[in-house]
Design a protein around this motif. Structure first.
Motif, mmCIF file in Angstrom:
data_model
loop_
_atom_site.group_PDB
_atom_site.id
_atom_site.type_symbol
_atom_site.label_atom_id
_atom_site.label_comp_id
_atom_site.label_asym_id
_atom_site.label_seq_id
_atom_site.Cartn_x
_atom_site.Cartn_y
_atom_site.Cartn_z
ATOM 1 N N LYS A 3 -18.715 39.927 -52.690
ATOM 2 C CA LYS A 3 -19.509 40.231 -53.883
ATOM 3 C C LYS A 3 -20.985 39.909 -53.683
ATOM 4 C CE LYS A 3 -15.653 39.373 -57.040
ATOM 5 N NZ LYS A 3 -15.147 38.528 -58.149
ATOM 6 N N GLU A 46 -17.027 32.008 -57.065
ATOM 7 C CA GLU A 46 -17.216 33.321 -57.694
ATOM 8 C C GLU A 46 -18.464 33.321 -58.575
ATOM 9 O OE1 GLU A 46 -14.759 36.509 -60.508
ATOM 10 O OE2 GLU A 46 -13.978 34.502 -60.102
ATOM 11 N N ARG A 101 -26.007 38.527 -58.116
ATOM 12 C CA ARG A 101 -26.115 39.932 -58.540
ATOM 13 C C ARG A 101 -26.693 40.067 -59.941
ATOM 14 N NH1 ARG A 101 -20.405 42.666 -56.923
ATOM 15 N NH2 ARG A 101 -21.661 44.518 -57.340
#
Length: 771
Positions: free
Chosen positions: A622, A576, A583
């Motif tokens: 993500k 994660e 990002r």
């Protein structure tokens, strides 16, 4: 055990990584090394310390304040240089007044000689050189020299070296060391005579005892004067070596290898005295509590400490000379005594039976026990047990002897070792020196100043690089790993970066990656993840350390040992963190590239029914905004290549939308085209499963992506045909062979593109049929 670096790069690795030898941060220590030997050595004079510890001024290595000082920092009053030389010249002329000249010719020659100007420097050096006996004459000339050489003018120091100041001082140092050694031999002989008389049980002789004690007292007093003289000579040597690097290098070229044994002997004198004091205390007061500690504390004099401090500073200056690194490392006893100087392991306060790291080894001390106890191999068991107990007590007492040296001496030593480790051929011999690496690591935990910690981090990084054939097995040493964890949490960005690069170097061996992943149940992985995820716009100085941390994680993910990759996949928050980093608004491009490459590598390893697959798919969703490279799209494709993963991927929340966005990426260029094609091929692989096909047909983005890819193929074929004609036209000008080669390559690309296009069209038909 060591492993080959060349065997560390399995297929599929994205990049090879930067050269990690440590040539990185030396540019902040000295401009000369930055221009000629960029990053290969560290400025030994990088100081910020109290009292005797020098500080930094314009990249220069110097003591605080212009006045001379002793070990307590009691500075002598500064006199005018002219008055010093005037008084010194008067004394010198008085000593020479007994000389007479027998002829008128010699008188005329003397008058002409006196008319020639003689520099004060030349007068001083001549006086030092001619001052031999008595000791008071040598001390007087050296006291004048200490005042004369104590300044900060590098040009004057250059002149002092050119005039032979270092040669004169080294000559005087050799003389005093020889006299001191003779005095020590006399004291030792007197002690042995006392032991012999006591062992023989002869009757007391008060007259002989008085004479012997008087002789010992005079010898000890003489040794004290020798210690003071050696300290003054070493202080003068340190002062004259405050010159420019070129002058220091010239001095090394002329006398460097020959004077190293003298400097080593200065380093070993206090430690030999400590060992003698310990053995004497064991014989006389073996059962008195604290007797060994008091003997060690009282053994080393302030003059000996000062001499060691000054000599280590001279060695640090020599270690900046490229030609000096190898001879210094190969000099007998150099690494041993440098290791003892930085030995801050306070073994006296640890529990009995604990392992000994560094310090005087038991094997080295056993000879002393045998000679002092007078036992032979046929001694009974009780005597052997007593001997072993004495050996253990002596080893404990001599461990941590670096605590009795000054902080400046310890830092000078670490700087010297750092510079020596910058040479590739020195690293493995230094790593084989018992206690050297451990004592460097202890400096990080024990020193109060931050500067030794920074220097220690650089030294460990240099040593971690090994050589062309070996990767150091540092991962087996828990003290090293604990030190690296501490350094990665330091406030100084340079220190953090050096620690991360050390882990990267150690991870070049597959066996080391397993130990790194296991250590304290993933603490090293957690530290790397925290450093990569620190996306703070204020802390932009983290970028280099973050890039190295991201590269280290990618390097470990390329390990061929499944335990390493499994631990990384199951580490909480690792995947994660990589996705969120992609990002980040304030994250550098290099960090993002390593993060995307690591996700791609993990996607090739993780599959159903592994527990980490869910975390991986969430991370890929993500990270789907990353389109600078095709790593994320290829990660989806690698997952879809396993048939058992396709249904799970189709049911995962948000995955189809993320995959369709990648397939519809806007922009032109080969990189964007690779992203779109990889995403479309991942969709095509998923469409081969009936259950997944039903879910794909219901997603509007998936249908639009395949439709655009199918109908856009005609335009691409026309463009390929135009490029083919241009290649043929160019071939007609440059030659038939080149044109045929280009035509063949274009043909192969056309075949691959046509095959992929047909697969996408079939997938679209199947999805339309499933609606």
């Amino acid at each position: 055990q060591t492993s080959d670096i060349s065997d560390r790069t399995p297929g599929g690795r994205l990049v090879g990584g930067p050269p990690q030898s440590q040539q990185y941060h030396q540019n902040q220590y000295q401009q000369h090394d930055q221009q000629e030997h960029h990053g290969q050595q560290m400025e030994a004079g990088y100081y910020q310390e109290p009292t005797l510890i020098p500080v930094e001024e314009d990249g220069e290595y110097y003591d605080p304040g212009p006045a001379a000082h002793d070990i307590n920092n009691n500075r002598a009053p500064k006199q005018d240089r002219r008055s010093i030389m005037s008084s010194f010249t008067t004394n010198f002329n008085q000593n020479q007044s007994t000389r007479t000249f027998q002829t008128q010719e010699s008188d005329i020659y003397q008058e002409e000689e006196e008319d020639l100007p003689v520099s004060p420097l030349r007068q001083l050096l001549d006086a030092i050189n001619m001052s031999i006996l008595p000791t008071s004459l040598r001390l007087s000339s050296l006291a004048q020299a200490v005042e004369f050489f104590d300044h900060r003018d590098r040009a004057m120091h250059d002149a002092e070296l050119r005039e032979g100041g270092a040669f004169v001082l080294y000559h005087k140092l050799g003389l005093v060391l020889r006299l001191s050694r003779c005095g020590e031999a006399l004291i030792e002989e007197g002690n042995n005579m006392d032991k012999t008389k006591k062992g023989a049980g002869s009757g007391p002789s008060h007259y002989l005892s008085y004479q012997q004690s008087l002789a010992n007292s005079l010898a000890v007093q003489q040794q004290t004067e020798f210690d003071k003289e050696i300290a003054m000579i070493c202080s003068c040597l340190e002062m004259v070596h405050r010159a420019n690097p070129d002058a220091v290098a010239q001095t090394w070229d002329e006398c460097g290898t020959e004077i190293l044994p003298l400097l080593v002997h200065v380093l070993e004198r206090p430690f030999q005295k400590i060992e003698r004091a310990v053995w004497m205390a064991l014989q006389e007061k073996a059962n008195v509590p604290g007797s060994l500690e008091r003997a060690v504390a009282m053994a080393v004099t302030r003059d000996q400490k000062l001499a060691v401090q000054k000599v280590t500073k001279v060695l640090a200056m020599y270690s900046l000379v490229p030609e000096a690194k190898k001879p210094m490392c190969d000099c007998e006893g150099m690494l041993r005594w440098l290791t003892r100087i930085i030995d801050t392991h306070n073994y006296n306060r640890v529990k009995p039976g604990a392992p000994i790291h560094g310090g005087q080894s038991a094997g080295a001390m056993s000879g002393g026990v045998t000679s002092l106890s007078g036992m032979d191999n046929d001694a009974d068991h009780e005597a052997k047990v007593k001997q072993a107990k004495r050996l253990e007590l002596a080893t404990r007492a001599t461990s941590g002897s670096g605590l009795y040296m000054t902080e400046a001496a310890r830092f000078n030593t670490i700087a010297t070792l750092t510079n020596l480790a910058a040479l590739e051929t020195n690293r493995m011999p230094m790593l084989r020196e018992v206690g050297l690496l451990d004592n460097i690591c202890r400096a990080v935990h024990n020193e109060r100043s931050d500067v030794p910690k920074q220097c220690s981090a650089l030294a460990i990084m240099n040593l971690s690089n090994g050589d062309m054939d070996h990767v150091p097995e540092m991962a087996r040493n828990d003290l090293v790993l604990e030190t690296l964890l501490k350094l990665m949490k330091e406030d100084n960005p340079e220190t953090r970066r050096n620690a991360v690069v050390t882990i990267f170097n150690v991870a070049c061996s597959d066996q080391n990656t397993v130990r790194l992943a296991r250590y304290r149940d993933g603490n090293i992985l957690e530290a790397l993840v925290e450093l990569v995820g620190s996306d703070d716009p204020v802390l932009r100085t983290h970028d280099e350390a973050r890039a190295n941390a991201a590269e280290t994680i990618f390097n470990m993910s390329c390990s061929e040992i499944s335990e390493t990759t499994d631990r990384m996949a199951n580490h909480a928050g690792l995947l994660e963190c990589l996705a969120i980093t992609l990002r980040g608004e304030h994250t550098g491009l290099e960090v993002k590239m390593y993060c995307s490459a690591t996700l791609r590598r993990m996607a090739e390893l993780i599959r159903h029914p592994m527990i980490a697959q869910g975390a991986l798919l969430s991370a890929l969703v993500k990270a789907a905004t990353w389109t600078n490279t095709d790593c994320i799209a290829e990660a989806f494709r690698a997952q879809a290549a396993v048939s058992e993963n396709c249904v799970i991927m189709a049911h995962h929340h948000g995955l189809l939308n993320a995959l369709s966005r990648l397939a519809l990426t806007r922009g032109e260029g080969p990189d964007v085209e690779k992203v779109r094609m990889a995403a479309c091929l991942a969709i095509e692989l998923m469409s081969r499963q009936d259950e997944a096909r039903a879910l794909l047909s219901q997603n509007e983005g998936i249908i639009m992506a395949l439709t655009k890819a199918s109908y856009g193929e005609e335009e691409r074929e026309a463009e390929d045909l135009r490029m083919s004609h241009m290649s043929e036209l160019e071939g007609s000008v440059t030659g038939f062979l080149d044109a045929s080669g280009r035509t063949g390559r274009v043909g192969e690309d056309e075949d691959d593109t046509s095959l992929q296009s047909r697969r996408i069209q079939v997938a679209l038909k199947n999805l339309v049929a499933a609606m």
